[in-house]
Write an enzyme that holds these catalytic residues in place. Structure first.
Site, PDB file in Angstrom:
ATOM      1  N   ASN A 162      -5.731   3.096   0.303  1.00 21.93           N
ATOM      2  CA  ASN A 162      -6.652   3.133  -0.840  1.00 21.93           C
ATOM      3  C   ASN A 162      -5.955   2.984  -2.185  1.00 21.93           C
ATOM      4  O   ASN A 162      -6.618   2.994  -3.222  1.00 21.93           O
ATOM      5  CB  ASN A 162      -7.462   4.433  -0.830  1.00 21.93           C
ATOM      6  CG  ASN A 162      -6.599   5.676  -1.015  1.00 21.93           C
ATOM      7  OD1 ASN A 162      -5.376   5.595  -1.058  1.00 21.93           O
ATOM      8  ND2 ASN A 162      -7.235   6.820  -1.107  1.00 21.93           N
ATOM      9  N   LYS A 163      -4.632   2.849  -2.192  1.00 20.55           N
ATOM     10  CA  LYS A 163      -3.904   2.805  -3.462  1.00 20.55           C
ATOM     11  C   LYS A 163      -3.942   1.413  -4.087  1.00 20.55           C
ATOM     12  O   LYS A 163      -4.408   0.453  -3.496  1.00 20.55           O
ATOM     13  CB  LYS A 163      -2.464   3.275  -3.252  1.00 20.55           C
ATOM     14  CG  LYS A 163      -2.350   4.737  -2.822  1.00 20.55           C
ATOM     15  CD  LYS A 163      -2.990   5.660  -3.833  1.00 20.55           C
ATOM     16  CE  LYS A 163      -2.766   7.137  -3.511  1.00 20.55           C
ATOM     17  NZ  LYS A 163      -3.479   7.604  -2.318  1.00 20.55           N
ATOM     18  N   ILE A 164      -3.400   1.313  -5.303  1.00 19.37           N
ATOM     19  CA  ILE A 164      -3.539   0.079  -6.073  1.00 19.37           C
ATOM     20  C   ILE A 164      -2.815  -1.081  -5.402  1.00 19.37           C
ATOM     21  O   ILE A 164      -3.248  -2.233  -5.482  1.00 19.37           O
ATOM     22  CB  ILE A 164      -3.080   0.294  -7.533  1.00 19.37           C
ATOM     23  CG1 ILE A 164      -3.585  -0.843  -8.413  1.00 19.37           C
ATOM     24  CG2 ILE A 164      -1.592   0.513  -7.621  1.00 19.37           C
ATOM     25  CD1 ILE A 164      -3.683  -0.499  -9.868  1.00 19.37           C
TER      26      ILE A 164
END
Length: 392
Positions: free
Chosen positions: A194-196
């Site tokens: 879910n991170k950038i």
């Protein structure tokens, strides 16, 4: 009979592939470097360190593993204290427990939602009087917004306490010209799905201390002693990143700037459409900082908006739109019942208020303008129905 086709789900922060990942994966397969370590790992470490301006980097299996290694390198052990931001995910503090140490939680402050220097100062002062200063302070850069690192660094410097920057959510963010994660003794990044940017699962420990990072690599590889046979004189961990995942990370790192711009644009569209609504306030951006806006976060004043934050989360979910409350503060979690907590003000628990009133909106960098407009219109409808029900 007419059938209704369900709307596609809009997720909070799904992975966003660039298309170049397959090239690096194919290289890993062609070379048969499938297990942990390999040329992609070495290159990913160099490239990330260069991208953020850190001296050295160690690629590991998760951001949590990176925090754990940082605490181990700082000599944290049973009977020690570690101060930690309270308004964060549990992964920020679990490594404190791994080391048998005592977590002490520090409140957020309104301007950044990050660690309150005011609360930290009281906590350090009391700890000094008790003769039990913390072995480390874990500062979290929440949702991409940097905490007040000048004030926090000055306080920790006065008491000689090292800082671990949890920049899991803040890769690509900056504080007064420096990258988040490069200001303290150690910085950590997460590449969770879910991170950038993502490697599907993974993390990075960064520092200007080359000896410490080399030691981190040893500890993350089961702490094997230099010998022809397998010799071990201390405990280690199976924390190193695989060559395949590091290849994905190399491709993702090339589009980091694009991902930051996309998320900042998503934030601005939300703000333009919603900031005039009664009771809606967006997460601030501290002057001199640049947030990657990993997640667009806002607060809802139910008395003005006519609806609560939790009602809006449920309202969005009915339309298959994923949103989340702001993190539940760690000092309110059953796992940490009885832990010390220092509030921002004497009777002002900012973290608890933000949890009660805060919402994180869908912010994936691949979200289309049409999808975002659907979220915005659904939010407006939910607020309008709440105000109508309240008679406002």
């Amino acid at each position: 009979m007419k059938t209704t086709v369900p709307k596609a789900a809009i997720l909070l922060s799904p992975p966003h592939m660039s298309g170049a990942e397959q090239h690096y994966i194919a290289e890993a397969f062609a070379s048969n470097w499938i297990a942990p370590l390999g040329p992609h790992v070495d290159a990913f470490e160099r490239e990330l360190a260069e991208a953020v301006g850190a001296g050295h980097a160690a690629a590991v299996s998760s951001g949590t593993a990176a925090i754990h290694l940082a605490l181990r390198l700082l000599g944290v052990g049973p009977g020690d204290r570690v101060f930690c931001s309270s308004l964060t995910f549990v992964a920020s503090a679990n490594p404190i427990l791994y080391q048998g140490a005592e977590p002490v939680f520090i409140d957020a402050e309104p301007e950044t939602w990050g660690m309150s220097p005011q609360a930290l100062e009281r906590a350090l002062d009391e700890a000094a009087k008790e003769g039990r200063l913390p072995k480390a302070v874990i500062v979290v850069h929440l949702f991409g917004q940097c905490a007040r690192m000048d004030e926090i660094s000055a306080l920790c410097g006065t008491y000689g306490v090292p800082i671990v920057e949890d920049a899991a959510e803040a890769l690509g963010s900056s504080y007064k010209g420096r990258h988040a994660g490069t200001i303290g003794r150690f910085g950590i990044y997460s590449f969770n799905g879910n991170k950038i940017i993502t490697t599907s699962g993974g993390g990075m420990l960064v520092s200007d201390d080359g000896d410490a990072i080399r030691e981190a690599r040893v500890l993350a590889s089961q702490a094997r002693d230099p010998a022809v046979h397998y010799e071990h004189s201390r405990p280690g961990y199976n924390y190193r990143l695989s060559n395949v995942l590091a290849g994905i990370g190399r491709a993702q790192l090339k589009v980091l700037a694009d991902r930051v711009e996309a998320r900042r644009a998503i934030f601005e569209r939300y703000r333009t459409a919603l900031e005039a609504r009664p009771g809606i306030r967006f997460m601030p951006e501290l002057p001199g900082t640049r947030s990657n806006r990993w997640l667009t976060a806002l607060t809802v004043d139910e008395h003005l908006a006519g609806v609560t934050a939790s009602q809006l989360v449920a309202w969005l979910a009915e339309d298959r739109i994923e949103s989340r409350p702001v993190w539940k503060p760690l000092h309110l979690q059953p796992l940490f019942a009885g832990a010390r907590f220092y509030s921002h003000g004497i009777r002002e628990d900012v973290s608890a208020r933000l949890f009660r009133t805060g919402i994180c909106l869908p912010s994936g960098s691949a979200m289309t303008p049409e999808e975002q407009e659907r979220v915005i219109e659904r939010l407006k409808a939910g607020m309008k129905s709440g105000q109508a029900a309240a008679g406002t």
